[in-house]
Scaffold this active site. Sequence first.
Site, PDB file in Angstrom:
ATOM      1  N   CYS A   2     -14.191   2.644 -28.690  1.00 11.35           N
ATOM      2  CA  CYS A   2     -15.533   3.205 -28.823  1.00 11.35           C
ATOM      3  C   CYS A   2     -16.244   3.287 -27.487  1.00 11.35           C
ATOM      4  O   CYS A   2     -17.158   2.515 -27.195  1.00 11.35           O
ATOM      5  CB  CYS A   2     -16.336   2.359 -29.804  1.00 11.35           C
ATOM      6  SG  CYS A   2     -15.579   2.410 -31.414  1.00 11.35           S
ATOM      7  N   TYR A  18     -10.576   4.767 -12.245  1.00  8.44           N
ATOM      8  CA  TYR A  18     -10.518   5.448 -10.953  1.00  8.44           C
ATOM      9  C   TYR A  18     -10.459   6.961 -11.110  1.00  8.44           C
ATOM     10  O   TYR A  18     -10.239   7.646 -10.120  1.00  8.44           O
ATOM     11  CB  TYR A  18      -9.231   5.087 -10.195  1.00  8.44           C
ATOM     12  CG  TYR A  18      -8.892   3.655 -10.003  1.00  8.44           C
ATOM     13  CD1 TYR A  18      -9.783   2.765  -9.392  1.00  8.44           C
ATOM     14  CD2 TYR A  18      -7.627   3.180 -10.357  1.00  8.44           C
ATOM     15  CE1 TYR A  18      -9.410   1.451  -9.165  1.00  8.44           C
ATOM     16  CE2 TYR A  18      -7.257   1.870 -10.132  1.00  8.44           C
ATOM     17  CZ  TYR A  18      -8.157   1.012  -9.543  1.00  8.44           C
ATOM     18  OH  TYR A  18      -7.780  -0.278  -9.318  1.00  8.44           O
ATOM     19  N   GLY A  70       0.767  -1.239   0.000  1.00  4.13           N
ATOM     20  CA  GLY A  70       0.000   0.000   0.000  1.00  4.13           C
ATOM     21  C   GLY A  70       0.793   1.281   0.000  1.00  4.13           C
ATOM     22  O   GLY A  70       0.210   2.358  -0.141  1.00  4.13           O
ATOM     23  N   ARG A  96       2.839  -1.403  -5.944  1.00  3.18           N
ATOM     24  CA  ARG A  96       3.001  -0.107  -6.594  1.00  3.18           C
ATOM     25  C   ARG A  96       4.329   0.567  -6.256  1.00  3.18           C
ATOM     26  O   ARG A  96       4.991   1.121  -7.126  1.00  3.18           O
ATOM     27  CB  ARG A  96       1.846   0.798  -6.142  1.00  3.18           C
ATOM     28  CG  ARG A  96       1.694   2.078  -6.928  1.00  3.18           C
ATOM     29  CD  ARG A  96       0.634   2.975  -6.272  1.00  3.18           C
ATOM     30  NE  ARG A  96      -0.583   2.283  -5.934  1.00  3.18           N
ATOM     31  CZ  ARG A  96      -1.666   2.202  -6.725  1.00  3.18           C
ATOM     32  NH1 ARG A  96      -1.658   2.812  -7.883  1.00  3.18           N
ATOM     33  NH2 ARG A  96      -2.740   1.548  -6.338  1.00  3.18           N
ATOM     34  N   GLU A 119       4.293  -6.331   1.743  1.00  2.00           N
ATOM     35  CA  GLU A 119       3.880  -6.744   0.390  1.00  2.00           C
ATOM     36  C   GLU A 119       3.719  -5.561  -0.555  1.00  2.00           C
ATOM     37  O   GLU A 119       2.611  -5.274  -1.014  1.00  2.00           O
ATOM     38  CB  GLU A 119       2.522  -7.452   0.452  1.00  2.00           C
ATOM     39  CG  GLU A 119       2.446  -8.619   1.371  1.00  2.00           C
ATOM     40  CD  GLU A 119       0.987  -9.033   1.621  1.00  2.00           C
ATOM     41  OE1 GLU A 119       0.789 -10.171   2.040  1.00  2.00           O
ATOM     42  OE2 GLU A 119       0.074  -8.219   1.401  1.00  2.00           O
ATOM     43  N   PRO A 120       4.781  -4.882  -0.869  1.00  2.00           N
ATOM     44  CA  PRO A 120       4.653  -3.729  -1.754  1.00  2.00           C
ATOM     45  C   PRO A 120       4.443  -4.152  -3.202  1.00  2.00           C
ATOM     46  O   PRO A 120       5.037  -5.121  -3.674  1.00  2.00           O
ATOM     47  CB  PRO A 120       6.008  -3.022  -1.608  1.00  2.00           C
ATOM     48  CG  PRO A 120       6.956  -4.126  -1.253  1.00  2.00           C
ATOM     49  CD  PRO A 120       6.179  -5.150  -0.485  1.00  2.00           C
TER      50      PRO A 120
END
Length: 402
Positions: free
Chosen positions: A328, A303, A226, A263, A260-261
Amino acid sequence: MNIDYKQLANKYQTPYYVYDFDYITSQYNELKTAFKARKSLLAYAVKANSNLSVIKHLADLGAGADCVSIGEVKRALKVGVQPYKIIFSGVGKIDSEIKEALELGILMINVESSAELDRVETIAKELGKVARISIRVNPNIDPQTHPYISTGLHENKFGVDIDTAKRMYIQCKNSENLDPTGIHLHIGSQLTQLEPIKESVKIVADLVRNLEALKIDLSFFDVGGGLGIVYDDEKLIDTNEYAQSILECLFGLDITVVCEPGRFLVGNSGVFVSKVLYEKINGEKRFVIVDGAMNDLIRPSLYNAYHKIEVLNDNKEFSDCNLVGPVCESGDFFAKNIELPKTEHNDLVAIYSAGAYCFTMASNYNTRGKVAEIAIENGQDRLIRKRETFEDIIALEEEYLK
Ligand SMILES: *Cc1c(COP(=O)(O)O)cnc(C)c1O
């Protein structure tokens, strides 16, 4: 990062992703060093970028793997991640996945509900195995991040509350087929505030102490991933402070820290490069249309995520526009109301911070092949996934044509 995007475009065509592996190394080393006061395991969250070469690069540095499907577990094993460094998480594990995870002998299964624990126990019994278990605790703390990537509140589907967790650990203790091995939390992604992490770790550490009193001794304390990254002008959590405050909460506990990285390790290693097809004006609105699209990089559409964007030309004439792809859907955009220079056909456009949750979320929507992925290491580029062809896309359908 000093990458010749034009040369890569000539060599590999566009659109493409390029990842700087030396950057991944330095991110890994920074976080590993921050935890040096204790035994620690950095288990790379494979879903962030599951290209085999990316996982292998991290495995070679000593990383483990945090996986959310048996497919990810198999990717990790394939590139040499040791089974004792692999964690299997996720709220909806399928029976066959649990069975395979037990057969593969990974470090632990991260259980997210009481019903799942029963399933794991039943399957372990059938196989005559002892399942190493960690339980994901939902500490009910607001991580102060985007609601779609918040996971640590009771309103989110993840984990179990403290009392349920305690009952589940007692079930493990009393079972011949369950071994309570770890405890886990993960409150959200793109975190930029340390306080919610500290509070959550404290709550879960108290539970570990409670369990010790019940003679349940855990070996791994998994603080989840996180850690946020800079997309725009975010102020980040300092990794030393992060590690320090976690270790403080664990004072007196003989337990290995797992982090637990995803990103953090790969997000800013990556750039998505596409090229300008056309410009057009609809009424008052200027659109710049590129050959990349939402099926390649969906975060803005999904997002409303911000990515820094640059047109790689020397034009100084900027004006407001929407940067869009050929798909499209009106939701197919990379940025709305952004100031970009006037472009010409074939100008390159770089979308930064594209190493995490970009390629892994790609699809074949509009029968568009997934793009090429390139690694740069020690100044050398190499292909790590070739561009999909039309034949690749139809391969699993063609034989069923009547
Ligand atoms: C997605 C995920 C992570 C990684 O999150 P990042 O924000 O990429 O660090 C870690 N642990 C679990 C259980 C996850 O689901």
